[in-house]
Design a protein around this motif. Structure first.
Motif, PDB file in Angstrom:
ATOM      1  N   GLU A  71     -17.415  -5.831   6.471  1.00 40.68           N
ATOM      2  CA  GLU A  71     -17.357  -5.480   4.845  1.00 40.68           C
ATOM      3  C   GLU A  71     -16.722  -6.276   4.125  1.00 40.68           C
ATOM      4  OE1 GLU A  71     -18.607  -2.098   3.597  1.00 40.68           O
ATOM      5  OE2 GLU A  71     -20.112  -3.076   5.002  1.00 40.68           O
ATOM      6  N   ILE A 125      -7.666   8.181  10.622  1.00 40.88           N
ATOM      7  CA  ILE A 125      -8.558   8.107  11.929  1.00 40.88           C
ATOM      8  C   ILE A 125      -8.274   9.299  12.536  1.00 40.88           C
ATOM      9  CG2 ILE A 125      -6.776   6.493  12.823  1.00 40.88           C
ATOM     10  CD1 ILE A 125      -8.711   5.150  14.434  1.00 40.88           C
ATOM     11  N   HIS A 149     -13.430  -7.502   2.007  1.00 39.49           N
ATOM     12  CA  HIS A 149     -12.230  -7.270   1.902  1.00 39.49           C
ATOM     13  C   HIS A 149     -11.299  -8.008   1.043  1.00 39.49           C
ATOM     14  CE1 HIS A 149      -8.956  -4.821   3.840  1.00 39.49           C
ATOM     15  NE2 HIS A 149      -8.274  -5.859   3.167  1.00 39.49           N
ATOM     16  N   GLU A 150     -11.054  -7.074  -0.216  1.00 37.02           N
ATOM     17  CA  GLU A 150     -10.632  -7.761  -1.332  1.00 37.02           C
ATOM     18  C   GLU A 150      -9.333  -8.314  -0.922  1.00 37.02           C
ATOM     19  OE1 GLU A 150     -10.856  -5.704  -4.983  1.00 37.02           O
ATOM     20  OE2 GLU A 150     -10.029  -7.179  -6.015  1.00 37.02           O
ATOM     21  N   THR A 192       0.813  -1.258   0.013  1.00 35.57           N
ATOM     22  CA  THR A 192      -0.273  -0.100  -0.092  1.00 35.57           C
ATOM     23  C   THR A 192       0.857   1.287  -0.060  1.00 35.57           C
ATOM     24  OG1 THR A 192      -0.088  -0.266   2.392  1.00 35.57           O
ATOM     25  CG2 THR A 192      -2.196  -1.075   1.217  1.00 35.57           C
ATOM     26  N   GLU A 230      -5.521   4.059   6.427  1.00 38.65           N
ATOM     27  CA  GLU A 230      -6.777   4.513   6.746  1.00 38.65           C
ATOM     28  C   GLU A 230      -6.470   5.622   7.432  1.00 38.65           C
ATOM     29  OE1 GLU A 230      -9.168   1.773   9.033  1.00 38.65           O
ATOM     30  OE2 GLU A 230     -10.654   3.243   9.393  1.00 38.65           O
ATOM     31  N   ALA A 274      -5.599  -5.162   8.769  1.00 41.42           N
ATOM     32  CA  ALA A 274      -6.819  -4.166   8.364  1.00 41.42           C
ATOM     33  C   ALA A 274      -7.542  -4.271   9.680  1.00 41.42           C
ATOM     34  CB  ALA A 274      -7.662  -4.483   7.285  1.00 41.42           C
ATOM     35  N   VAL A 275      -7.850  -3.102  10.118  1.00 42.04           N
ATOM     36  CA  VAL A 275      -8.978  -2.906  11.109  1.00 42.04           C
ATOM     37  C   VAL A 275     -10.336  -3.042  10.593  1.00 42.04           C
ATOM     38  CG1 VAL A 275      -9.738  -1.760  13.448  1.00 42.04           C
ATOM     39  CG2 VAL A 275      -7.448  -1.835  12.531  1.00 42.04           C
ATOM     40  N   SER A 287      -5.230   4.956  24.921  1.00 41.90           N
ATOM     41  CA  SER A 287      -5.623   4.082  23.579  1.00 41.90           C
ATOM     42  C   SER A 287      -6.967   3.808  23.452  1.00 41.90           C
ATOM     43  CB  SER A 287      -4.572   2.887  23.505  1.00 41.90           C
ATOM     44  OG  SER A 287      -3.366   3.204  23.487  1.00 41.90           O
ATOM     45  N   ASN A 288      -7.628   4.556  24.024  1.00 40.95           N
ATOM     46  CA  ASN A 288      -9.291   4.023  23.873  1.00 40.95           C
ATOM     47  C   ASN A 288      -9.838   4.743  22.943  1.00 40.95           C
ATOM     48  OD1 ASN A 288     -11.954   4.190  24.514  1.00 40.95           O
ATOM     49  ND2 ASN A 288     -11.888   5.527  26.407  1.00 40.95           N
ATOM     50  N   LEU A 289     -10.219   3.950  21.934  1.00 45.24           N
ATOM     51  CA  LEU A 289     -10.739   4.554  20.763  1.00 45.24           C
ATOM     52  C   LEU A 289     -12.200   5.028  20.798  1.00 45.24           C
ATOM     53  CD1 LEU A 289      -9.060   1.810  18.147  1.00 45.24           C
ATOM     54  CD2 LEU A 289      -8.224   4.249  19.076  1.00 45.24           C
ATOM     55  N   ASP A 290     -12.839   5.030  21.873  1.00 45.32           N
ATOM     56  CA  ASP A 290     -14.304   5.708  22.207  1.00 45.32           C
ATOM     57  C   ASP A 290     -13.869   7.421  21.963  1.00 45.32           C
ATOM     58  OD1 ASP A 290     -16.015   3.653  22.262  1.00 45.32           O
ATOM     59  OD2 ASP A 290     -15.473   3.334  24.145  1.00 45.32           O
ATOM     60  N   ARG A 332     -12.397   3.089   6.700  1.00 46.52           N
ATOM     61  CA  ARG A 332     -12.165   1.939   6.392  1.00 46.52           C
ATOM     62  C   ARG A 332     -10.598   1.802   5.900  1.00 46.52           C
ATOM     63  NH1 ARG A 332     -14.848  -0.571   8.694  1.00 46.52           N
ATOM     64  NH2 ARG A 332     -14.595  -2.203   7.192  1.00 46.52           N
ATOM     65  N   PRO A 333     -10.310   0.368   5.898  1.00 47.53           N
ATOM     66  CA  PRO A 333      -8.680   0.238   5.605  1.00 47.53           C
ATOM     67  C   PRO A 333      -8.516   0.190   4.111  1.00 47.53           C
ATOM     68  CG  PRO A 333      -9.849  -1.857   6.512  1.00 47.53           C
ATOM     69  CD  PRO A 333     -10.828  -0.588   6.563  1.00 47.53           C
ATOM     70  N   PRO A 334      -7.864   0.703   3.327  1.00 48.91           N
ATOM     71  CA  PRO A 334      -7.481   0.610   1.978  1.00 48.91           C
ATOM     72  C   PRO A 334      -7.157  -0.913   1.636  1.00 48.91           C
ATOM     73  CG  PRO A 334      -5.817   1.746   2.888  1.00 48.91           C
ATOM     74  CD  PRO A 334      -6.763   1.545   3.855  1.00 48.91           C
ATOM     75  N   GLN A 335      -7.620  -1.109   0.366  1.00 47.38           N
ATOM     76  CA  GLN A 335      -7.525  -2.898   0.076  1.00 47.38           C
ATOM     77  C   GLN A 335      -6.406  -2.760  -1.521  1.00 47.38           C
ATOM     78  OE1 GLN A 335     -11.554  -4.553  -0.204  1.00 47.38           O
ATOM     79  NE2 GLN A 335     -12.118  -2.805   0.910  1.00 47.38           N
ATOM     80  N   ARG A 346     -18.780   2.173   3.226  1.00 50.35           N
ATOM     81  CA  ARG A 346     -19.685   1.185   3.479  1.00 50.35           C
ATOM     82  C   ARG A 346     -21.055   1.573   2.672  1.00 50.35           C
ATOM     83  NH1 ARG A 346     -19.451  -1.861   8.546  1.00 50.35           N
ATOM     84  NH2 ARG A 346     -17.608  -0.812  10.032  1.00 50.35           N
ATOM     85  N   TYR A 364     -14.361  -0.815  17.365  1.00 46.21           N
ATOM     86  CA  TYR A 364     -15.238  -0.533  18.809  1.00 46.21           C
ATOM     87  C   TYR A 364     -16.657  -0.581  18.098  1.00 46.21           C
ATOM     88  CZ  TYR A 364     -11.488   0.937  21.835  1.00 46.21           C
ATOM     89  OH  TYR A 364     -10.238   1.059  22.734  1.00 46.21           O
TER      90      TYR A 364
END
Lengths: 321, 111
Positions: free
Chosen positions: B22, A50, B24-25, A43, A48, B7-8, A57-60, A70-73, A99, B12
């Motif tokens: 979702e 964020i 994932h390719e 990549t 991604e 990949a996350v 490290s609380n992602l809330d 979303r993670p790139p693919q 999504r 949460y």
């Protein structure tokens, strides 16, 4: 001491070297190439985006509108009807996917810093698609779907927008974003096919923490109020190529000037848009920890409950410093 | 050197009832591994049932491998997937429709 003839000869030699290189000859780089990304080998630092989180490290603590980009693919552009389409340079492209939620945005970012000031150029070969229909996703029931007339396919009207943008911070903390967005359809899923830019800087996690901004999950993180966007240039139609499973690659070249903190121009295929007079609003307050920040991001935003995809075959980032 | 990618897939996310992640390719990858971390749950007995899925086109899916399950908060389950073709996702459900779980789901891939 170099003479003018020496400089001309050096420029011609450089140009010849670029033209002789099949990977680079399709680009028009400025003198120094900072990054060349094709996606046969990973990549390349596109990750991604964020929002920020706390010391536990609380992602809330990540803002709702910046926690699910979303993670790139690495995509071989494979579709249900033809199988693997493949990319332009090889088999793989970077895919940014949303999504299937109206208002959702997928964002991939590449993080650099600046060792000088001046022209910065982002080039890419890209394409965009809405997801093809299936028994599970029922896209034909979603907003934007229309009749298939044998030419225009309903999926084209289910693609919202894609964006190329930067996040830049001068030493001392003056931070700003240059942004160009292609809006294929408006929020009512009607074709607009126009280029737009925001007149406000992007809301930041610090502004949220200070109580100045609180956005919801599907709010547009680049500029949440649709009234804060303006058009530039004439509308531009692309080669979507009728169906969601044919991939034609488009050339994009976007130049900015970090010494002036301005856009310069945007070329997309055969159209060049002069962006010199487009305002680039900086943040009123300065930022620490970001000296010489030079980030590029690409995003895709769906206006229907249909997945939207932005594919990058390759990227070249170059500078004149 | 081999390529790898993490990949996350869910961050949460609160899951109730049936769900699927979702698509994932990952046709480039020779191996994959899921990590499902339950951060919080509606009760210590809240059970999340999971099953890896594969697809040739990202649209039509079938199960692969054995069913997985994880119960209660602060628990992690992980399993590998091989020879999966092109796309990966996880489907699942909370065993009781009244239960919920808050998850962090990673998909790790290697060429």
């Amino acid at each position: 001491m170099a003479t003018n003839n020496d400089r001309v000869a050096a420029d011609e030699f450089r140009r010849a070297a670029l033209l002789a290189n099949p990977e680079l000859s399709r680009f028009n780089p400025l003198p120094r190439i900072l990054a060349y990304d094709q996606f046969e080998t990973g990549t390349h630092g596109w990750t991604e985006l964020i929002g920020n989180h706390d010391g536990y490290s609380n992602l809330d603590t990540v803002d709702d509108h910046m926690r699910d980009f979303r993670p790139p693919q690495l995509s071989s552009c494979t579709f249900f009807d033809v199988g693997t389409h493949g990319a332009m340079s090889g088999n793989y492209a970077l895919k940014v996917a949303t999504r299937p939620i109206a208002g959702h945005t997928g964002v991939a970012i590449r993080r650099l810093t600046m060792s000088g000031r001046g022209l910065v150029q982002f080039e890419t070969y890209f394409t965009y698609k809405a997801e093809a229909g299936s028994a599970e996703n029922q896209v034909w029931e979603q907003a934007g779907a229309g009749e298939w007339d044998g030419n225009i396919h309903p999926s084209e009207q289910q693609f919202g927008a894609f964006t190329v943008a930067t996040d830049i911070c001068d030493p001392g903390g003056l931070r700003y974003h240059c942004v160009a967005r292609y809006q294929n359809t408006d929020l009512n899923n009607e074709f607009t096919r126009r280029w737009i830019y925001p007149v406000v800087p992007e809301p930041t996690p610090r502004e949220h923490l200070e109580g100045k901004a609180k956005l919801s999950y599907t709010d547009d993180f680049t500029a949440p109020d649709p009234a804060d966007w303006r058009t530039f240039g004439e509308p531009q139609a692309f080669c979507y190529n009728e169906v969601p499973t044919k991939v034609n690659w488009h050339y994009l070249r976007w130049q900015i000037d970090t010494s002036l903190r301005r856009n310069v121009e945007l070329q997309v295929n055969d159209q060049i848009f002069d962006m010199r007079d487009i305002p680039v609003p900086p943040y009123a307050e300065t930022y620490d920890s970001l000296d010489n920040l030079l980030n590029f991001y690409v995003s895709t935003r769906t206006h229907s409950n249909v997945r939207n995809f932005l594919y990058l075959d390759s990227v070249l980032i170059s500078v004149d410093w | 050197m081999r390529q790898s990618h993490a990949a996350v897939v869910e961050r949460y996310t609160v899951l109730r009832g049936d769900f699927a992640t979702e698509p994932h390719e990952a046709g480039w990858a020779g191996e994959a591994r899921w990590f499902v971390h339950v951060l919080d749950a509606s009760s210590p007995t809240a059970r999340l049932n999971l099953h890896g899925q594969i697809s040739p086109d990202g649209l039509n899916w079938c199960d692969i491998g054995e069913a997985q399950a994880v119960t209660g908060a602060d628990s992690v389950v992980s399993w590998p997937v091989r020879e999966f073709g092109q796309w990966l996702r996880v489907r699942g459900s909370t065993e009781s429709p009244d239960d919920w779980v808050k998850v962090l789901i990673y998909l790790t891939l290697k060429s």
